[in-house]
Structures are given as structure tokens and as C-alpha cells.
Design an enzyme around this catalytic site. Structure first.
Site, PDB file in Angstrom:
ATOM      1  N   GLU A 143       0.748  -1.263   0.012  1.00 32.91           N
ATOM      2  CA  GLU A 143      -0.127   0.086   0.018  1.00 32.91           C
ATOM      3  C   GLU A 143       0.783   1.409   0.105  1.00 32.91           C
ATOM      4  OE1 GLU A 143      -3.370   2.304   2.709  1.00 32.91           O
ATOM      5  OE2 GLU A 143      -2.150   0.750   3.628  1.00 32.91           O
ATOM      6  N   ASP A 178      -5.324   3.250  -1.836  1.00 30.94           N
ATOM      7  CA  ASP A 178      -6.148   3.794  -0.868  1.00 30.94           C
ATOM      8  C   ASP A 178      -6.334   5.187  -1.386  1.00 30.94           C
ATOM      9  OD1 ASP A 178      -6.937   5.432   1.155  1.00 30.94           O
ATOM     10  OD2 ASP A 178      -6.091   3.847   2.632  1.00 30.94           O
ATOM     11  N   GLN A 204      -9.008   0.611  -1.036  1.00 32.81           N
ATOM     12  CA  GLN A 204      -9.700   1.199   0.254  1.00 32.81           C
ATOM     13  C   GLN A 204      -9.973   2.554   0.070  1.00 32.81           C
ATOM     14  OE1 GLN A 204      -6.168   0.688   2.715  1.00 32.81           O
ATOM     15  NE2 GLN A 204      -7.077  -1.073   3.604  1.00 32.81           N
ATOM     16  N   GLU A 240     -12.536   2.670   4.649  1.00 28.36           N
ATOM     17  CA  GLU A 240     -11.273   2.851   5.734  1.00 28.36           C
ATOM     18  C   GLU A 240     -11.380   4.154   6.047  1.00 28.36           C
ATOM     19  OE1 GLU A 240      -7.049   1.035   6.621  1.00 28.36           O
ATOM     20  OE2 GLU A 240      -7.337   2.472   5.068  1.00 28.36           O
TER      21      GLU A 240
END
Length: 262
Positions: A143, A178, A204, A240
Site C-alpha cells: 500500500e 487507498d 480502500q 477505511e
């Protein structure tokens, strides 16, 4: 069919961790993810997920020594044996809870600023982890994180993550993208997602600024979901975010997808 999961390390925190599985299931999420699940025994976590009717979408390998500034140890020289132990722990845990995605935190270079050495350690460790998890039928992701929330983090954008993946060349290594971190790095989110879609294995999201629920900032979640689905993305979309009030009162963004699934 679009599948959404809730990160129960950040959401439903009005309840003890053990109760958040059922809360997410009751809210209509078919999956949950958890940042660091190791405080629960694996068989206990599997039972809680089963009773709640949710899948475990993803979790991280252990973070390391937070007090020493570690945010993952995958890039740390002289910690290779510890990293391998973390991978085996995560593999066994994921197998027990039937999770098919494990994320590695690549970390901050703490080796006197010798970034090249840290990157080379990272390459070797990720190849090992991708191979170890592939044998168990589990995907590995990395990530990118923004430099404001995670100063010194080694991988900050999707393009950087793709470069690492292409350099390593392992088919079981993908990106955990993300959208909040992308926004904080001022990436052109649609363009970056299109450019790197072939390497994306997990997504995310949180709105920005603020990292709260969709609808509190500039995130156009329906457009991003449509873009990814049109490109063939077929894995989880994981919420998230830090709820701006009690979690259940922040879920109006989810209603169109929840209604479509029922």
C-alpha cells in the site's frame, strides 16, 4: 457484483472489537477488514466472522516496534528473519480465517537514510512473501501511503508501487490502492487508477480532507467504483474511514449498493 467491506479497526469502534463483526454484518457489509487482528485467536476470529455472516477481506502483516518508529519491517536491513516470521504468522492466520489477501507495510527506512539498501531488502522480502503466500492461495499487496501522515514512508504513489511490482516480477504481488492516500499525494486519481489498474488487487477509500465517510469531502465514490468496474476490477472496495459520528449514522453513502444487494 460490487462488494464492500468495512474496516473494523476504524469503524464501529463504539463497540469492543469482538462485537464489530456482527455490527458490520447487520449494516449490510458482506466483508470486513482489520488492520492488525493478532489480538484475537485465529479460530475465535473465524467463528466471529462466520456468526456475523461476513468474509475477512484483508489484514496487514505485523507492524513491528511502533515505539522505535517502525511502520512495517519489510525494508529494514538485519530484520529479514523477523519479517519472514511475520509472513508465516500472517499466512497461517489468513488460512485459518479464510482470508485471501494480506497486505505488507513496506515501512520507513531507518538505516541511516540508506534508501537504496532498504529498497533492495524490500525487493527480496516481497518476493519471498509473495511466493510463500501464493503457495497458500493468498494474494500479497503493498500500500502506498502519503508523506504527511507517514513521513519517510518508502512508497507513496501508485506509480511507485507499480514500479516496485514490475521490478520484482512476481505474479502474486499487487497494490492495495487507498484513495485517501492518493488524494493526500495530489494524484490524479482517475488517471492513476486507469494507468495502474493491471496491478491493483484491493481498494480502500475515505473522503478527503479529513479521512471521514464519503460525502464529507471531494471524493466521488460512485464515479471511482464505475471506473474500476469498467476496467475489470473485481475485488473488494473497503471503507477505511474515521466516522464523523457514530458509524451507523455515517452509512448513507452505502445505501445504493446495500439496496442493490438485497
Amino acid at each position: 457484483m460490487t462488494r464492500f467491506s468495512a474496516n473494523i479497526s476504524m469503524m464501529f469502534t463504539e463497540r469492543p472489537l469482538r462485537e464489530r463483526f456482527a455490527a458490520a454484518g447487520a449494516a449490510g457489509f458482506p466483508g470486513v477488514e482489520i488492520q492488525f487482528p493478532y489480538e484475537l485467536a485465529a479460530d475465535d476470529m473465524a467463528r466471529l466472522a462466520r456468526l456475523a455472516g461476513v468474509e475477512i477481506a484483508s489484514f496487514n502483516t505485523p507492524i513491528g516496534n511502533r515505539a522505535a518508529g517502525e511502520v512495517g519491517i519489510a525494508s529494514l536491513p538485519r530484520r529479514e528473519a523477523d519479517f519472514r516470521q511475520h509472513v508465516v504468522l500472517a499466512r497461517d492466520y489468513a488460512t485459518a480465517v479464510r482470508c485471501r489477501n494480506v497486505n505488507v507495510l513496506v515501512g520507513v527506512c531507518l538505516d541511516g537514510g540508506n534508501k537504496d539498501r532498504c529498497i533492495n531488502v524490500l525487493y527480496d522480502n516481497l518476493y519471498y512473501a509473495a511466493s510463500e503466500l501464493q503457495a497458500a492461495g493468498i494474494r500479497l499487496t503493498i500500500e502506498p501511503m502519503n508523506t504527511t501522515d507517514r513521513p519517510g514512508y518508502l512508497i507513496n504513489t501508485l506509480d511507485e508501487a507499480s514500479a516496485v511490482i514490475d521490478r520484482i516480477g512476481h505474479p502474486n504481488l499487487k497494490i492495495e490502492a487507498d484513495l485517501y492516500h492518493m488524494a493526500m499525494m495530489e494524484e490524479d486519481i482517475p488517471a492513476s487508477l486507469r494507468r495502474n489498474l493491471h496491478n491493483i488487487g484491493h481498494v480502500q477509500f475515505a473522503d478527503w480532507p479529513g479521512r471521514h465517510e464519503p460525502g464529507t469531502g471531494a471524493l466521488d465514490l460512485p464515479a471511482i467504483v464505475a471506473l474500476l468496474e469498467a476496467g475489470g476490477y473485481g475485488s473488494w472496495f473497503s471503507a477505511e474511514y474515521v466516522p464523523s459520528e457514530t458509524t451507523e449514522r455515517t452509512l448513507s453513502w452505502y445505501e445504493p449498493w446495500r439496496s442493490a444487494a438485497t
